[in-house]
Design a protein around this motif. Structure first.
Motif, PDB file in Angstrom:
ATOM      1  N   ALA A  20       0.831  -1.217   0.000  1.00 22.32           N
ATOM      2  CA  ALA A  20       0.000   0.000   0.000  1.00 22.32           C
ATOM      3  C   ALA A  20       0.860   1.259   0.000  1.00 22.32           C
ATOM      4  O   ALA A  20       0.549   2.224  -0.701  1.00 22.32           O
ATOM      5  CB  ALA A  20      -0.952  -0.015   1.194  1.00 22.32           C
ATOM      6  N   ASN A  21       1.949   1.253   0.759  1.00 17.81           N
ATOM      7  CA  ASN A  21       2.829   2.428   0.790  1.00 17.81           C
ATOM      8  C   ASN A  21       3.442   2.701  -0.577  1.00 17.81           C
ATOM      9  O   ASN A  21       3.573   3.854  -0.983  1.00 17.81           O
ATOM     10  CB  ASN A  21       3.920   2.272   1.846  1.00 17.81           C
ATOM     11  N   ALA A  22       3.828   1.640  -1.306  1.00 13.09           N
ATOM     12  CA  ALA A  22       4.393   1.815  -2.650  1.00 13.09           C
ATOM     13  C   ALA A  22       3.345   2.393  -3.598  1.00 13.09           C
ATOM     14  O   ALA A  22       3.652   3.273  -4.407  1.00 13.09           O
ATOM     15  CB  ALA A  22       4.918   0.487  -3.180  1.00 13.09           C
ATOM     16  N   LYS A  51      -8.167   8.552   2.511  1.00 11.57           N
ATOM     17  CA  LYS A  51      -7.225   7.500   2.910  1.00 11.57           C
ATOM     18  C   LYS A  51      -7.418   6.213   2.117  1.00 11.57           C
ATOM     19  O   LYS A  51      -6.700   5.245   2.316  1.00 11.57           O
ATOM     20  CB  LYS A  51      -7.372   7.205   4.399  1.00 11.57           C
ATOM     21  N   LYS A  52      -8.385   6.202   1.192  1.00  8.99           N
ATOM     22  CA  LYS A  52      -8.705   4.994   0.438  1.00  8.99           C
ATOM     23  C   LYS A  52      -7.898   4.909  -0.856  1.00  8.99           C
ATOM     24  O   LYS A  52      -7.697   5.917  -1.533  1.00  8.99           O
ATOM     25  CB  LYS A  52     -10.192   4.952   0.087  1.00  8.99           C
ATOM     26  N   ILE A  53      -7.472   3.686  -1.193  1.00  8.86           N
ATOM     27  CA  ILE A  53      -6.837   3.424  -2.477  1.00  8.86           C
ATOM     28  C   ILE A  53      -7.897   2.788  -3.369  1.00  8.86           C
ATOM     29  O   ILE A  53      -8.507   1.787  -3.005  1.00  8.86           O
ATOM     30  CB  ILE A  53      -5.622   2.493  -2.332  1.00  8.86           C
ATOM     31  N   LEU A  54      -8.114   3.410  -4.536  1.00 11.39           N
ATOM     32  CA  LEU A  54      -9.141   2.953  -5.469  1.00 11.39           C
ATOM     33  C   LEU A  54      -8.506   2.347  -6.713  1.00 11.39           C
ATOM     34  O   LEU A  54      -7.479   2.830  -7.194  1.00 11.39           O
ATOM     35  CB  LEU A  54     -10.023   4.128  -5.897  1.00 11.39           C
ATOM     36  N   VAL A  66      -9.729  -2.770   0.793  1.00  8.66           N
ATOM     37  CA  VAL A  66     -10.264  -2.720   2.157  1.00  8.66           C
ATOM     38  C   VAL A  66      -9.323  -3.355   3.177  1.00  8.66           C
ATOM     39  O   VAL A  66      -9.395  -3.033   4.363  1.00  8.66           O
ATOM     40  CB  VAL A  66     -11.675  -3.361   2.254  1.00  8.66           C
ATOM     41  N   SER A  67      -8.466  -4.262   2.746  1.00  9.77           N
ATOM     42  CA  SER A  67      -7.450  -4.882   3.616  1.00  9.77           C
ATOM     43  C   SER A  67      -6.159  -4.997   2.817  1.00  9.77           C
ATOM     44  O   SER A  67      -5.995  -5.921   2.023  1.00  9.77           O
ATOM     45  CB  SER A  67      -7.891  -6.271   4.080  1.00  9.77           C
ATOM     46  N   PRO A  68      -5.234  -4.058   3.011  1.00  5.11           N
ATOM     47  CA  PRO A  68      -3.993  -4.078   2.231  1.00  5.11           C
ATOM     48  C   PRO A  68      -2.926  -4.979   2.863  1.00  5.11           C
ATOM     49  O   PRO A  68      -3.014  -5.343   4.037  1.00  5.11           O
ATOM     50  CB  PRO A  68      -3.553  -2.619   2.266  1.00  5.11           C
ATOM     51  N   ASP A  69      -1.933  -5.299   2.041  1.00  2.00           N
ATOM     52  CA  ASP A  69      -0.670  -5.885   2.505  1.00  2.00           C
ATOM     53  C   ASP A  69      -0.814  -7.195   3.279  1.00  2.00           C
ATOM     54  O   ASP A  69      -0.271  -7.352   4.367  1.00  2.00           O
ATOM     55  CB  ASP A  69       0.105  -4.877   3.353  1.00  2.00           C
ATOM     56  N   ILE A  70      -1.495  -8.152   2.706  1.00  2.00           N
ATOM     57  CA  ILE A  70      -1.640  -9.459   3.342  1.00  2.00           C
ATOM     58  C   ILE A  70      -0.619 -10.401   2.715  1.00  2.00           C
ATOM     59  O   ILE A  70      -0.663 -10.681   1.516  1.00  2.00           O
ATOM     60  CB  ILE A  70      -3.070 -10.007   3.178  1.00  2.00           C
ATOM     61  N   GLN A  72       1.192 -13.699   1.659  1.00  2.00           N
ATOM     62  CA  GLN A  72       0.833 -15.066   1.294  1.00  2.00           C
ATOM     63  C   GLN A  72       2.108 -15.770   0.832  1.00  2.00           C
ATOM     64  O   GLN A  72       3.102 -15.115   0.529  1.00  2.00           O
ATOM     65  CB  GLN A  72      -0.209 -15.073   0.172  1.00  2.00           C
ATOM     66  N   SER A  73       2.067 -17.080   0.738  1.00  4.88           N
ATOM     67  CA  SER A  73       3.260 -17.815   0.324  1.00  4.88           C
ATOM     68  C   SER A  73       3.675 -17.482  -1.108  1.00  4.88           C
ATOM     69  O   SER A  73       4.844 -17.591  -1.452  1.00  4.88           O
ATOM     70  CB  SER A  73       3.024 -19.318   0.458  1.00  4.88           C
ATOM     71  N   ASN A  74       2.730 -17.048  -1.926  1.00  8.54           N
ATOM     72  CA  ASN A  74       3.042 -16.732  -3.323  1.00  8.54           C
ATOM     73  C   ASN A  74       3.044 -15.235  -3.616  1.00  8.54           C
ATOM     74  O   ASN A  74       3.020 -14.829  -4.766  1.00  8.54           O
ATOM     75  CB  ASN A  74       2.065 -17.439  -4.260  1.00  8.54           C
ATOM     76  N   GLY A  75       3.043 -14.400  -2.598  1.00  7.86           N
ATOM     77  CA  GLY A  75       3.112 -12.963  -2.826  1.00  7.86           C
ATOM     78  C   GLY A  75       2.305 -12.162  -1.829  1.00  7.86           C
ATOM     79  O   GLY A  75       1.881 -12.654  -0.791  1.00  7.86           O
ATOM     80  N   LEU A  76       2.107 -10.930  -2.158  1.00  9.41           N
ATOM     81  CA  LEU A  76       1.393  -9.967  -1.325  1.00  9.41           C
ATOM     82  C   LEU A  76       0.043  -9.697  -1.971  1.00  9.41           C
ATOM     83  O   LEU A  76      -0.041  -9.472  -3.179  1.00  9.41           O
ATOM     84  CB  LEU A  76       2.207  -8.672  -1.265  1.00  9.41           C
ATOM     85  N   ILE A  77      -1.025  -9.724  -1.181  1.00 11.75           N
ATOM     86  CA  ILE A  77      -2.349  -9.452  -1.741  1.00 11.75           C
ATOM     87  C   ILE A  77      -3.016  -8.289  -1.010  1.00 11.75           C
ATOM     88  O   ILE A  77      -2.653  -7.954   0.117  1.00 11.75           O
ATOM     89  CB  ILE A  77      -3.272 -10.691  -1.724  1.00 11.75           C
ATOM     90  N   HIS A  78      -3.974  -7.698  -1.695  1.00 14.05           N
ATOM     91  CA  HIS A  78      -4.830  -6.660  -1.138  1.00 14.05           C
ATOM     92  C   HIS A  78      -6.270  -7.133  -1.347  1.00 14.05           C
ATOM     93  O   HIS A  78      -6.632  -7.496  -2.470  1.00 14.05           O
ATOM     94  CB  HIS A  78      -4.633  -5.324  -1.856  1.00 14.05           C
TER      95      HIS A  78
END
Length: 86
Positions: A20-22, A51-54, A66-70, A72-78
């Protein structure tokens, strides 16, 4: 239909590791929306409202992260609030 499902999934994936920061930095540096090309070749516009990313797909349908930067074993998801169009 496996072909349509594969395209739908790929239209929600972008190569690279963009937290999200990137994304916020890219928007700030561009002084407005930025374009990201998905693995299906679609172009998503990424913008910020408050504050929302669209995310906006080529047909104009918008989704909000609604939930950034999660991690996972295969990468980062939002997590987004709506499925985008094909």
């Amino acid at each position: 239909d496996k072909k349509k499902m594969n395209r739908l999934i790929k239209s929600h994936l972008v190569a690279g590791r963009l937290d999200a920061n990137a994304l916020i930095k890219m928007i700030k540096d561009a002084d407005g929306p930025v374009s990201l090309t998905t693995l299906s070749g679609e172009v998503l516009q990424v913008s910020k409202k408050g504050k929302k990313i669209l995310l906006t797909d080529p047909q104009g349908k918008q989704s909000t992260i609604v939930s950034p930067d999660i991690e996972q074993s295969n990468g980062l998801i939002h997590i987004i609030d709506k499925v985008l169009s094909l």
